[in-house]
Enzyme design. Sequence first.
Site, PDB file in Angstrom:
ATOM      1  N   GLU A 163       3.330 -29.862 -13.734  1.00 46.75           N
ATOM      2  CA  GLU A 163       2.477 -28.730 -14.102  1.00 46.75           C
ATOM      3  C   GLU A 163       1.140 -28.739 -13.353  1.00 46.75           C
ATOM      4  O   GLU A 163       0.089 -28.471 -13.949  1.00 46.75           O
ATOM      5  CB  GLU A 163       2.247 -28.684 -15.620  1.00 46.75           C
ATOM      6  CG  GLU A 163       3.535 -28.507 -16.412  1.00 46.75           C
ATOM      7  CD  GLU A 163       3.324 -28.162 -17.877  1.00 46.75           C
ATOM      8  OE1 GLU A 163       2.171 -28.080 -18.331  1.00 46.75           O
ATOM      9  OE2 GLU A 163       4.336 -27.956 -18.578  1.00 46.75           O
ATOM     10  N   GLU A 263      11.316 -30.608 -19.696  1.00 46.77           N
ATOM     11  CA  GLU A 263      10.927 -30.696 -21.106  1.00 46.77           C
ATOM     12  C   GLU A 263      11.578 -29.522 -21.822  1.00 46.77           C
ATOM     13  O   GLU A 263      11.668 -28.436 -21.259  1.00 46.77           O
ATOM     14  CB  GLU A 263       9.401 -30.570 -21.310  1.00 46.77           C
ATOM     15  CG  GLU A 263       8.588 -31.738 -20.815  1.00 46.77           C
ATOM     16  CD  GLU A 263       7.069 -31.496 -20.905  1.00 46.77           C
ATOM     17  OE1 GLU A 263       6.635 -30.483 -21.501  1.00 46.77           O
ATOM     18  OE2 GLU A 263       6.331 -32.316 -20.350  1.00 46.77           O
TER      19      GLU A 263
END
Length: 555
Positions: A163, A263
């Site tokens: 990210e 995730e």
Amino acid sequence: MKLTPLLLSLGLFASSVSAISKISRGGRYLYTDDGTRFYIKGVAYQEQGVVNTDPNAPFSEPSTFFDPLAASDACARDLPFLQQLGVNTIRVYSVNSSLNHDDCMNALSNAGIYTIIDLSLPLNGSIDRSAPAWTTNLLDLYINTIDTFAKYDNVLAYNVGNEVVTSANETATLPFIKAAARDVKAYLRSKNLNILVGYAAIDADRSWLDPLANYLSCDSDEESLDIFGLNNYEWCGDDNFASAYTDIMGHFAGYNIPAYFSEFGCITSPPRLWTEVQALLSTQMSPVWSGGIAFSYFPAESDQGQFGMVTVDGNTVTTSDDFTQLAAQYGNATGPNTPSQSDASSTQFPACPQQNSTFFASITLPPTPNDTACDCVVNSLSCQFTPQTDNTSIIVGTLIDTACGLLGQNGGNCNDISGSGSSGTYGRMAFCDPGSKLSFVMTQFYEATNRNSASCDFAGNATVNSNAPSSVDAENSAVSACLANTAATFTPTTPSTSGGSSGGGSSGGGSSSTGTSESNGALNQAAFLVHLKGGVLGTGLLLTIMVATGFWTLA
Ligand SMILES: *[C@@H]1O[C@H](CO)[C@@H](O)[C@H](O)[C@H]1NC(C)=O
Ligand SMILES: *[C@@H]1O[C@H](CO)[C@@H](O)[C@H](O)[C@H]1NC(C)=O
Ligand SMILES: *[C@@H]1O[C@H](CO)[C@@H](O)[C@H](O)[C@H]1NC(C)=O
Ligand SMILES: *[C@@H]1O[C@H](CO)[C@@H](O)[C@H](O)[C@H]1NC(C)=O
Ligand SMILES: *[C@@H]1O[C@H](CO)[C@@H](O)[C@H](O)[C@H]1NC(C)=O
Ligand SMILES: *[C@@H]1O[C@H](CO)[C@@H](O)[C@H](O)[C@H]1NC(C)=O
Ligand SMILES: *[C@@H]1O[C@H](CO)[C@@H](O)[C@H](O)[C@H]1NC(C)=O
Ligand SMILES: *[C@@H]1O[C@H](CO)[C@@H](O)[C@H](O)[C@H]1NC(C)=O
């Protein structure tokens, strides 16, 4: 007595036949050695670090970490629970290469559990989205970790970032991320390590997520990821494939490399049912996705609430309904064993996406960082950063801002240490660690003021180097010579352990500081921004170890 060697060799034989299989990329899928398609059935496994709460930062990122693969007792405590969950993979977000990981890694391997290891660390151990660069200190950090884990057979993938890009205008960070993948991949191959190179992306607006995914797997195998991770929380509660995943399936339908959910596990309707596991491993999704990582074994607090599945008190582990239900879902989920490895054929690498108003990444990548070149430059500089603290990462960003500002007022600029991932232009010192860059700018300022000794002080952070060439011309020539012969790309080698150059060269931290001094840094730098291009100015958001706040919902 005489039996011992026999037993030993039997033991070795037994463990070698049952050794965990290598996992390889075939086309856009993963396969075990015997050609069975491999699906990641995983869980994130790392206790949450200290998260600095910053009202201006949309994502909470920790500033500390605890290496779970170096904690033998905790691993032994948790292994039965990981087995109960039925996972074949754990994801770990930061590790410490100076610690011993034998107990955990071997226990996991014997249990048939792979690891996906993120190479970045909190704070200055990550590519900084507010001042992106791919530098010697990060490359060395990544290589040290790879070397430490080279002896284990159960590392499935290394992530070069998590990210890092969180908005369209941060897509100019991608050339640095891709350069990291390129260099890590070259290093792994040079060591005959058959480990996948990945990146874990935040789920986001398709206008920049699509080109981001394509950019990281375009053009050539050498510069591309092996596996793409998407942190996806779109299935909440008792959702269904059509409503949760049709859209993302469409966007990745033609994707060229293996992909997985790095995730998953939305918490808005607790307790979690984990029914998405059946969807993820179904024939509807297996053409694109190779499983995923449920978030998270340990408690992890975010703006949305609590993501954990167990609580730990000393040696006691208490499981929640989330845990029980995930175990039930993983228990009977096996992805389809298609296509066969031979039908998967080879991976294709299409042309890279074009830049446009929602995607800024240039296809020109920054060079491979060259430690020798940076050390050589620093040794030639007449004014060197000589920090009076080990905590250099706290001050180096501020000092670069200050030095660049002073240089700007004296007719110079910081272009040599800057890079731009949108224009694809990189200053000749841009690949050096922040401490070396700082010495370089300090010297430029010192020269711009005719080597006035007051100019090489920086409140006690800089020292005149009496070994530098005596004339400015000779110094400039020496610096140019250090930088002239460094190839744009090459296979990196194991960093020397000596700690690199004098003058804080390789001890320099990232151009970042703590959450609290960050806003001060931003204020300080504002006045100088106009003089500089390329966004090298120091402080700003700290990067980027995760924590699952990358929460995106379809509008
Ligand atoms: C790694 O562990 C060593 C030994 O405990 C410690 O000194 C060092 O600070 C740790 N490094 C990081 C980056 O946490
Ligand atoms: C990037 O976008 C964010 C949010 O849209 C904005 O706050 C920020 O100023 C932008 N940064 C740049 C460099 O344009
Ligand atoms: C930019 O290009 C990407 C494809 O590379 C596309 O998905 C996106 O919509 C484009 N953005 C705009 C504003 O057209
Ligand atoms: C797998 O187990 C789950 C949880 O018990 C159940 O909901 C699901 O129907 C089962 N699926 C199959 C294919 O047996
Ligand atoms: C380094 O800085 C951090 C954050 O300001 C502080 O907590 C820590 O004690 C410092 N360490 C040293 C050795 O000065
Ligand atoms: C981060 O900064 C610390 C000092 O504050 C330094 O010891 C460490 O090497 C730096 N890490 C990287 C990857 O630059
Ligand atoms: C070095 O620079 C930092 C940051 O500007 C400053 O706080 C510190 O006082 C300076 N001097 C020394 C000796 O650390
Ligand atoms: C790295 O830089 C040094 C110093 O200039 C140079 O001698 C060396 O050839 C460079 N290495 C590569 C692989 O380009």
